[in-house]
Design a protein around this motif. Sequence first.
Motif, short mmCIF file in Angstrom:
data_model
loop_
_atom_site.label_atom_id
_atom_site.label_comp_id
_atom_site.label_asym_id
_atom_site.label_seq_id
_atom_site.Cartn_x
_atom_site.Cartn_y
_atom_site.Cartn_z
N GLN A 150 0.83 -1.20 0.00
CA GLN A 150 0.00 0.00 0.00
C GLN A 150 0.87 1.25 0.00
O GLN A 150 0.52 2.24 -0.62
CB GLN A 150 -0.92 0.01 1.21
N SER A 151 1.98 1.22 0.67
CA SER A 151 2.85 2.40 0.73
C SER A 151 3.48 2.69 -0.62
O SER A 151 3.88 3.82 -0.88
CB SER A 151 3.92 2.23 1.80
N ARG A 152 3.57 1.72 -1.50
CA ARG A 152 4.15 1.93 -2.81
C ARG A 152 3.21 2.69 -3.73
O ARG A 152 3.65 3.29 -4.69
CB ARG A 152 4.52 0.59 -3.45
N ALA A 153 1.90 2.68 -3.46
CA ALA A 153 0.93 3.37 -4.31
C ALA A 153 1.12 4.88 -4.24
O ALA A 153 0.87 5.58 -5.20
CB ALA A 153 -0.49 3.00 -3.91
N THR A 154 1.55 5.40 -3.10
CA THR A 154 1.85 6.82 -2.99
C THR A 154 3.25 6.96 -2.46
O THR A 154 3.62 6.39 -1.44
CB THR A 154 0.86 7.55 -2.06
N LEU A 155 4.05 7.71 -3.17
CA LEU A 155 5.44 7.91 -2.82
C LEU A 155 5.66 9.38 -2.52
O LEU A 155 4.82 10.21 -2.80
CB LEU A 155 6.33 7.49 -4.00
N ALA A 156 6.80 9.71 -2.03
CA ALA A 156 7.18 11.12 -1.87
C ALA A 156 8.57 11.28 -2.45
O ALA A 156 9.45 10.47 -2.20
CB ALA A 156 7.14 11.54 -0.41
N ASP A 157 8.75 12.33 -3.26
CA ASP A 157 10.07 12.56 -3.81
C ASP A 157 10.92 13.39 -2.84
O ASP A 157 10.48 13.73 -1.75
CB ASP A 157 9.98 13.20 -5.20
N ALA A 158 12.13 13.71 -3.24
CA ALA A 158 13.06 14.40 -2.35
C ALA A 158 12.58 15.80 -1.95
O ALA A 158 12.95 16.30 -0.91
CB ALA A 158 14.43 14.49 -3.02
N GLN A 159 11.75 16.44 -2.78
CA GLN A 159 11.26 17.78 -2.47
C GLN A 159 9.99 17.74 -1.61
O GLN A 159 9.40 18.78 -1.33
CB GLN A 159 10.95 18.56 -3.76
N GLY A 160 9.53 16.58 -1.21
CA GLY A 160 8.34 16.48 -0.40
C GLY A 160 7.05 16.43 -1.20
O GLY A 160 5.97 16.54 -0.64
N THR A 161 7.16 16.28 -2.50
CA THR A 161 5.98 16.16 -3.34
C THR A 161 5.43 14.74 -3.21
O THR A 161 6.17 13.77 -3.31
CB THR A 161 6.32 16.44 -4.83
N ARG A 162 4.13 14.64 -3.00
CA ARG A 162 3.50 13.33 -2.90
C ARG A 162 3.18 12.83 -4.31
O ARG A 162 2.55 13.53 -5.09
CB ARG A 162 2.22 13.42 -2.09
N VAL A 163 3.64 11.64 -4.62
CA VAL A 163 3.43 11.05 -5.94
C VAL A 163 2.31 10.02 -5.84
O VAL A 163 2.38 9.11 -5.01
CB VAL A 163 4.72 10.39 -6.46
N ILE A 164 1.28 10.19 -6.68
CA ILE A 164 0.14 9.28 -6.66
C ILE A 164 -0.02 8.69 -8.06
O ILE A 164 -0.05 9.41 -9.05
CB ILE A 164 -1.15 10.00 -6.23
N GLN A 165 -0.14 7.37 -8.12
CA GLN A 165 -0.29 6.66 -9.38
C GLN A 165 -1.77 6.35 -9.64
O GLN A 165 -2.46 5.88 -8.75
CB GLN A 165 0.47 5.33 -9.31
N LEU A 166 -2.23 6.61 -10.86
CA LEU A 166 -3.58 6.25 -11.30
C LEU A 166 -3.46 5.53 -12.64
O LEU A 166 -2.45 5.65 -13.33
CB LEU A 166 -4.45 7.50 -11.51
N VAL A 167 -4.53 4.83 -13.00
CA VAL A 167 -4.62 4.21 -14.32
C VAL A 167 -6.01 4.47 -14.89
O VAL A 167 -6.94 4.77 -14.15
CB VAL A 167 -4.35 2.69 -14.28
N THR A 168 -6.11 4.34 -16.20
CA THR A 168 -7.43 4.37 -16.83
C THR A 168 -7.90 2.93 -16.97
O THR A 168 -7.11 2.04 -17.30
CB THR A 168 -7.40 5.03 -18.22
N GLY A 169 -9.16 2.69 -16.69
CA GLY A 169 -9.72 1.34 -16.77
C GLY A 169 -10.97 1.33 -17.62
O GLY A 169 -11.53 2.37 -17.95
N GLU A 170 -11.41 0.13 -17.96
CA GLU A 170 -12.58 -0.02 -18.83
C GLU A 170 -13.40 -1.22 -18.39
O GLU A 170 -12.84 -2.25 -18.01
CB GLU A 170 -12.09 -0.22 -20.27
N PHE A 171 -14.70 -1.06 -18.43
CA PHE A 171 -15.62 -2.17 -18.19
C PHE A 171 -16.43 -2.38 -19.46
O PHE A 171 -16.92 -1.41 -20.05
CB PHE A 171 -16.59 -1.86 -17.03
N LYS A 172 -16.58 -3.63 -19.87
CA LYS A 172 -17.40 -3.98 -21.03
C LYS A 172 -18.38 -5.07 -20.65
O LYS A 172 -18.05 -5.95 -19.86
CB LYS A 172 -16.53 -4.50 -22.19
N THR A 173 -19.56 -5.00 -21.24
CA THR A 173 -20.55 -6.04 -21.03
C THR A 173 -21.51 -6.03 -22.21
O THR A 173 -21.48 -5.11 -23.03
CB THR A 173 -21.32 -5.82 -19.70
N LYS A 174 -22.34 -7.05 -22.30
CA LYS A 174 -23.39 -7.11 -23.33
C LYS A 174 -24.73 -7.26 -22.64
O LYS A 174 -24.86 -8.00 -21.66
CB LYS A 174 -23.16 -8.28 -24.27
N THR A 175 -25.71 -6.56 -23.16
CA THR A 175 -27.07 -6.68 -22.64
C THR A 175 -27.68 -7.97 -23.17
O THR A 175 -27.12 -8.63 -24.05
CB THR A 175 -27.93 -5.47 -23.05
#
Length: 148
Positions: free
Chosen positions: A33-58
């Motif tokens: 869990q701690s790897r999902a948000t990091l902090a760089d040397a300047q104290g900036t919080r780094v947050i990773q996101l992704v785009t996802g997709e859901f598909k289905t058929k009626t």
Amino acid sequence: MSNIFVISRKQLWLFFLVVMVMITAAFALRWNQSRATLADAQGTRVIQLVTGEFKTKTDDGKELEVYRFDPGTIVVNKGEHVELRITGVNGKSHPFVIHELGVKGEINKGQTTTVHFTAEQKGTYPILCLTHTSLANGGPMIGYIVVQ
């Protein structure tokens, strides 16, 4: 009548092993869990996101497709410097805007887009994909940044 419990060495080792596995799992989960948000040397919080997709058929065979940001909600602290790294996993292109934070960019499949902001005001701010705005075009594709 008194009950006497007899514990064998085998039971003690089993108990010890179970406790060690639980402790190891707890540390591994916390580390992951701690790897999902990091902090760089300047104290900036780094947050990773992704785009996802859901598909289905009626039932009648119509295909439905919707896109999303994952995680869908990010919580940051007021005054925090934030770097969002958004990786395009699904969908060709996702131009986006976070109006209240003055942030805009475009996420392309297979690439990571990086944007920065400082969370100056408390509130909830939507990350809006400008391509997927309604169900008719695979949306609404919205994520949220909550500033506390």
